[in-house]
Design an enzyme around this catalytic site. Structure first.
Site, PDB file in Angstrom:
ATOM      1  N   ILE A   1       0.854  -1.187   0.000  1.00 48.78           N
ATOM      2  CA  ILE A   1       0.000   0.000   0.000  1.00 48.78           C
ATOM      3  C   ILE A   1       0.888   1.234   0.000  1.00 48.78           C
ATOM      4  O   ILE A   1       1.808   1.336   0.813  1.00 48.78           O
ATOM      5  CB  ILE A   1      -0.907  -0.009   1.244  1.00 48.78           C
ATOM      6  CG1 ILE A   1      -1.938  -1.134   1.108  1.00 48.78           C
ATOM      7  CG2 ILE A   1      -1.591   1.338   1.448  1.00 48.78           C
ATOM      8  CD1 ILE A   1      -2.826  -1.297   2.303  1.00 48.78           C
ATOM      9  N   CYS A   2       0.633   2.137  -0.916  1.00 53.54           N
ATOM     10  CA  CYS A   2       1.426   3.369  -0.959  1.00 53.54           C
ATOM     11  C   CYS A   2       1.256   4.099   0.367  1.00 53.54           C
ATOM     12  O   CYS A   2       0.135   4.413   0.782  1.00 53.54           O
ATOM     13  CB  CYS A   2       0.972   4.266  -2.094  1.00 53.54           C
ATOM     14  SG  CYS A   2       1.767   5.890  -2.041  1.00 53.54           S
TER      15      CYS A   2
END
Lengths: 129, 100, 130, 129, 100, 130
Positions: F77-78
């Site tokens: 996940i960024c």
């Protein structure tokens, strides 16, 4: 969380970022720009294309202060610092929206749709935003 | 009468077209968010807007125009309002229908 | 006049939450009453207390929360839409044995009836969709 | 959480639900249907309109089992139980999409766009989905 | 050559039109999610699809057709594939461009 | 062949997450390698451990998590997109003094460089947008 800007030991790839969304209505344009800068920091051969409503991202005079958003269009100036110079705007997209190159906040090259077709074919990967 | 809100770009979706098709003559339409691009004066969509102008009262949200840097490029006959004006329109008209 | 708002868009991703918030501020400023803001579909994310935007940027859940405190607003997140998407208060976290809850102060989880009731009670119901 | 289906002591309102999105690509149609049933449980005068891609919600033979989603189209059968009988499909929307009334899973009335214009004006509130 | 994916309804957005305008002759296009509605055989969009058929290899994702109940209503020349076929197409073509 | 996927849509709201998940299963079934799934924009919500859909419905974060365990997948996940939207792991919750964290097992927060690296390393990069 670890943010690595260390460049993996592979040859640079041709990465094209295809931008088709208008700014502020969606945060995708802003997130696309962050990805472009990161790809450049990784030493990749980055090409940036604005198509359809994506061309609105480059309009001068953006000021979202009244809607309490950040003026992400200022970040486009960083493209030069990052050495990203391959920036194209699709001509008919611009024309349909009544915009001209001098209304854009960075120097971008006009590209015809058939040229864009070829440009897409030359890439290693195309990242759509 | 109804106040219609439209928040999508006319170049990208049929949202505004759907609204124009269903809005009664004399009703009001306010362009907000990406909908404000429909107010541009020199586009492929401008003729459609000019044709619709006599039928409806058009408004456009000024803060959204400014955000997008197009406040100086819009059709003269479309009135720019701020949020306060938007609220006032809601009170002056009988109900609000959102097109998104 | 009595307003209610319905918000269906995720904050930080589309403009619906921002528009609804600005509209809410403007109507309160004019002396109107805001009966309820109902968050449905991706709008439920407006109530995340874990949202951590950069310090120089707006924090949408916090902004709602402060506005609610100042004006005693009823900020309702649809419980079914919220649960599905991981928006929980302490009670729901307990009930479903989840390790945490993440509802910002000022928001409550409640049923879809609150949307219908808002439409019935209010003079104007405005939807901010995406 | 408190789910109240107790009816507030006000006169029933004319609530129109305007459905414009295709099913499965978005969960909004499904959430709209839940709202319609709730409005009916609250004793309101509910009207349901399908416009544009919204008409696809009523297509027969939906089966999302392979994409592991729930077949929410089965819930449309509940409309009758809830006494919701004012269900309209905009004619040109249906026509443009090559659909006919016998391909729809519930009995719906065709409505012309100018009739819909009038119907909208008659409502107390219009809920867009 | 490129495999293009399109996931929006052609009745709602210009997504497929943009793709068709940019896709090279001989490239492949797979319709997924709401994009599968473009494969319908009797719509306002069908003529555009028929005109594009000789220029591209069209595919449509069968699970998405089935979800929407339209597996029996599509243009014959468009090949329906499942996810496995979608993956195979990705491997057979040089790269994938998503239109959404 | 080496694949990576980019997911930009919120689960339970649009189909992008479902499509990406089905695609991931199909490519693994064929014996290909899945180098990384990168969640960006509203895709970050795929990693919520608090998602509580009804029991007879798919749980997208859990499905990803199980697939990751079976095939040792890298679900990233960024971190910037995730923080903004309230997706935190224990470290970030600590750093920003937030009362909870909500990352499903098998997901990690990391920088946008992981998207670029995936594009560089993989034979095919497929974007599932909304």
């Amino acid at each position: 969380m670890t943010e690595t800007t260390e460049q993996p030991a592979v040859n640079p790839k041709k990465l094209l970022f295809l931008n088709r969304k208008a700014p502020y209505g969606s945060s995708l344009p802003r997130e696309a720009l962050d990805a472009v800068l990161m790809a450049s920091a990784f030493g990749q051969q980055v090409t940036l294309v604005f198509l359809g409503d994506g061309v609105f991202q480059l309009k001068t005079q953006q000021d979202p202060s009244e809607i309490e958003m950040k003026n992400f269009s200022k970040t486009f100036a960083a493209l030069e610092l990052y050495g990203v110079s391959s920036i194209f705007v699709e001509q008919s997209s611009l024309q349909k929206r009544g915009l001209t190159l001098d209304q854009l906040l960075i120097p971008a090259k006009l590209i015809q749709s058939h040229e864009l077709t070829e440009l897409l074919e030359e890439q290693d990967q195309v990242m759509s935003f | 009468m109804i106040l219609h809100t439209v928040n999508r770009s006319p170049f990208d979706t049929n949202c505004l077209n759907d609204c124009l098709e269903m809005a009664a003559a004399g009703s009001s339409i306010i362009l907000i968010e990406d909908g404000v691009y429909a107010a541009l004066s020199k586009t492929q969509f401008t003729d459609q807007m000019l044709a619709a102008l006599p039928k409806h009262n058009f408004y456009v949200l000024r803060p959204d125009l400014q955000a997008r840097g197009i406040q100086d490029c819009i059709i003269d006959e479309i009135e720019a309002v701020d949020y306060s004006g938007f609220v006032t329109l809601c009170t002056e008209l009988d109900k609000v229908v959102s097109w998104y | 006049m009595i307003f209610s708002l319905a918000v269906y868009g995720a904050p930080f991703s589309c403009q619906a939450s921002d528009s609804a918030y600005q509209f809410a501020c403007a109507l309160l400023e004019q002396g109107h009453r805001l009966h309820r803001v109902f968050f449905y579909h991706d709008g439920v994310y407006n109530g995340s207390t874990l949202a951590t935007p950069p310090q120089d940027e707006r924090n949408i859940p916090t902004s709602w929360s402060q506005l609610a405190e100042e004006h005693e607003l009823d900020l309702v997140i649809c419980v079914a839409a919220g649960l599905r998407r991981g928006m929980l208060d302490a009670t729901e976290a307990d009930r479903y044995e989840k390790p945490a809850h993440n509802l910002e102060q000022g928001f409550t989880l409640s049923g879809l009836g609150q949307l219908v009731e808002a439409a019935m009670i209010s003079d104007r119901m405005i939807t901010f969709g995406n």
